[in-house]
Write an enzyme that holds these catalytic residues in place. Sequence first.
Site, PDB file in Angstrom:
ATOM      1  N   ARG A 102       0.723  -1.292   0.083  1.00  0.00           N
ATOM      2  CA  ARG A 102      -0.002  -0.066   0.011  1.00  0.00           C
ATOM      3  C   ARG A 102       0.668   1.157  -0.022  1.00  0.00           C
ATOM      4  O   ARG A 102       1.856   1.186   0.710  1.00  0.00           O
ATOM      5  CB  ARG A 102      -1.040  -0.083   1.383  1.00  0.00           C
ATOM      6  CG  ARG A 102      -1.887  -0.923   1.471  1.00  0.00           C
ATOM      7  CD  ARG A 102      -3.006  -0.695   2.178  1.00  0.00           C
ATOM      8  NE  ARG A 102      -2.632   0.078   3.491  1.00  0.00           N
ATOM      9  CZ  ARG A 102      -3.778   0.628   4.321  1.00  0.00           C
ATOM     10  NH1 ARG A 102      -4.946   0.352   4.175  1.00  0.00           N
ATOM     11  NH2 ARG A 102      -3.418   1.183   5.443  1.00  0.00           N
ATOM     12  N   ASP A 197       0.402  -1.796  11.950  1.00  0.00           N
ATOM     13  CA  ASP A 197       0.711  -2.405  10.790  1.00  0.00           C
ATOM     14  C   ASP A 197       1.250  -3.918  10.982  1.00  0.00           C
ATOM     15  O   ASP A 197       2.337  -4.050  11.741  1.00  0.00           O
ATOM     16  CB  ASP A 197       1.909  -1.673  10.286  1.00  0.00           C
ATOM     17  CG  ASP A 197       2.289  -2.058   8.644  1.00  0.00           C
ATOM     18  OD1 ASP A 197       2.824  -3.051   8.798  1.00  0.00           O
ATOM     19  OD2 ASP A 197       2.049  -1.079   7.909  1.00  0.00           O
ATOM     20  N   ASP A 200       4.799  -4.647   9.948  1.00  0.00           N
ATOM     21  CA  ASP A 200       5.951  -4.034  10.836  1.00  0.00           C
ATOM     22  C   ASP A 200       6.114  -4.737  12.250  1.00  0.00           C
ATOM     23  O   ASP A 200       7.184  -4.726  12.611  1.00  0.00           O
ATOM     24  CB  ASP A 200       5.534  -2.424  11.197  1.00  0.00           C
ATOM     25  CG  ASP A 200       5.716  -1.692   9.794  1.00  0.00           C
ATOM     26  OD1 ASP A 200       6.359  -2.152   8.773  1.00  0.00           O
ATOM     27  OD2 ASP A 200       5.426  -0.322   9.909  1.00  0.00           O
TER      28      ASP A 200
HETATM   29  C1  PRP Z   1      -0.979  -4.621   4.829  1.00  0.00           C
HETATM   30  C2  PRP Z   1      -1.648  -5.921   5.023  1.00  0.00           C
HETATM   31  C3  PRP Z   1      -2.549  -5.982   3.599  1.00  0.00           C
HETATM   32  C4  PRP Z   1      -2.859  -4.715   3.277  1.00  0.00           C
HETATM   33  C5  PRP Z   1      -4.397  -4.368   3.713  1.00  0.00           C
HETATM   34  O1  PRP Z   1       0.110  -4.698   3.678  1.00  0.00           O
HETATM   35  O2  PRP Z   1      -0.545  -6.913   5.149  1.00  0.00           O
HETATM   36  O3  PRP Z   1      -1.851  -6.797   2.654  1.00  0.00           O
HETATM   37  O4  PRP Z   1      -2.099  -3.887   4.284  1.00  0.00           O
HETATM   38  O5  PRP Z   1      -4.847  -3.084   3.329  1.00  0.00           O
HETATM   39  P1  PRP Z   1      -5.817  -2.951   2.169  1.00  0.00           P
HETATM   40  O6  PRP Z   1      -6.905  -3.909   2.381  1.00  0.00           O
HETATM   41  O7  PRP Z   1      -6.206  -1.392   2.571  1.00  0.00           O
HETATM   42  O8  PRP Z   1      -5.155  -3.243   0.783  1.00  0.00           O
HETATM   43  P2  PRP Z   1       1.148  -3.663   3.313  1.00  0.00           P
HETATM   44  O9  PRP Z   1       0.637  -2.926   1.967  1.00  0.00           O
HETATM   45  O10 PRP Z   1       1.150  -2.557   4.619  1.00  0.00           O
HETATM   46  O11 PRP Z   1       2.377  -4.417   3.200  1.00  0.00           O
HETATM   47  P3  PRP Z   1       3.042  -5.229   4.136  1.00  0.00           P
HETATM   48  O12 PRP Z   1       2.525  -6.683   4.126  1.00  0.00           O
HETATM   49  O13 PRP Z   1       4.502  -5.419   3.289  1.00  0.00           O
HETATM   50  O14 PRP Z   1       3.279  -4.469   5.461  1.00  0.00           O
HETATM   51  N1  URA Z   2      -2.495  -2.761   6.958  1.00  0.00           N
HETATM   52  C1  URA Z   2      -2.290  -3.036   8.293  1.00  0.00           C
HETATM   53  O1  URA Z   2      -1.231  -3.612   8.336  1.00  0.00           O
HETATM   54  N2  URA Z   2      -3.018  -2.447   9.126  1.00  0.00           N
HETATM   55  C2  URA Z   2      -4.122  -1.620   9.022  1.00  0.00           C
HETATM   56  O2  URA Z   2      -4.644  -1.384   9.810  1.00  0.00           O
HETATM   57  C3  URA Z   2      -4.584  -1.614   7.558  1.00  0.00           C
HETATM   58  C4  URA Z   2      -3.617  -2.123   6.734  1.00  0.00           C
END
Ligand code: PRP
Ligand code: URA
Length: 205
Positions: A102, A197, A200
């Site tokens: 995202r 997150d 993270d």
């Molecule tokens: C987070 C989470 C989902 C996404 C959900 O990933 O793991 O994949 O956000 O959000 P959405 O429904 O609004 O698309 P992120 O993009 O932060 O990547 P990461 O897993 O690498 O931290």
């Molecule tokens: N992705 C995350 O990891 N946390 C949230 O709350 C939304 C998107």
Amino acid sequence: MPLTVLDHALAAHILTRLRDHATPPEAYRPLTRALTQILVTEATRNLPVRPISVRTPLEETEGVALDTQIVAVPVLRAGLGMLDAVLELLPGATVGYVGMARDEATAIATAYYCKLPPMEARTAILLDPMLATGGSAAWAVNQLYEAGAASVIQLCVVAAPEGVARLEESFPRLQIVTAALDRELNDHKYILPGLGDFGDRLYGT
Ligand code: PRP
Ligand code: URA
């Protein structure tokens, strides 16, 4: 679209620890695996089975074997934390990977990787712990159906009503199993109360 929200004391206990801002990554990873085992157990409740015979130490009896081929598909990064638990329970599953990120300012997800094994007539289990706007999941689910998956089950730790509604509208046959359906998204598209997150917290980023 069937939405299942876990109603289970141990799952609720684990989820509370995942929400706690003080839970460190070294605890986050085993807690994620434990909760995923419960999610998988619920998600596979109605999978097709075929009758088989088995010999106990005492006699022959009737049992069942799962009668569908399963593909586990973690959405990178955070979904990787759920993969081991799925493979422990379903060791015959093959594995595909979808990379989504995202944008921090817009919360719009962009795909950066997609590698799937044969999907034709398979049951896909999509692993993405956070269903927020639904942008990441919508892209991933679409890939799985386009590749020929017979059915798709998404496992989440926390889902937001906005994401569920988006998937419901686009994919009427999708099954979602989540440990919690939270209140709403904030202005930055984070889930409230949520857990922050997930990636993270899992990896100490
Ligand atoms: C987070 C989470 C989902 C996404 C959900 O990933 O793991 O994949 O956000 O959000 P959405 O429904 O609004 O698309 P992120 O993009 O932060 O990547 P990461 O897993 O690498 O931290
Ligand atoms: N992705 C995350 O990891 N946390 C949230 O709350 C939304 C998107």
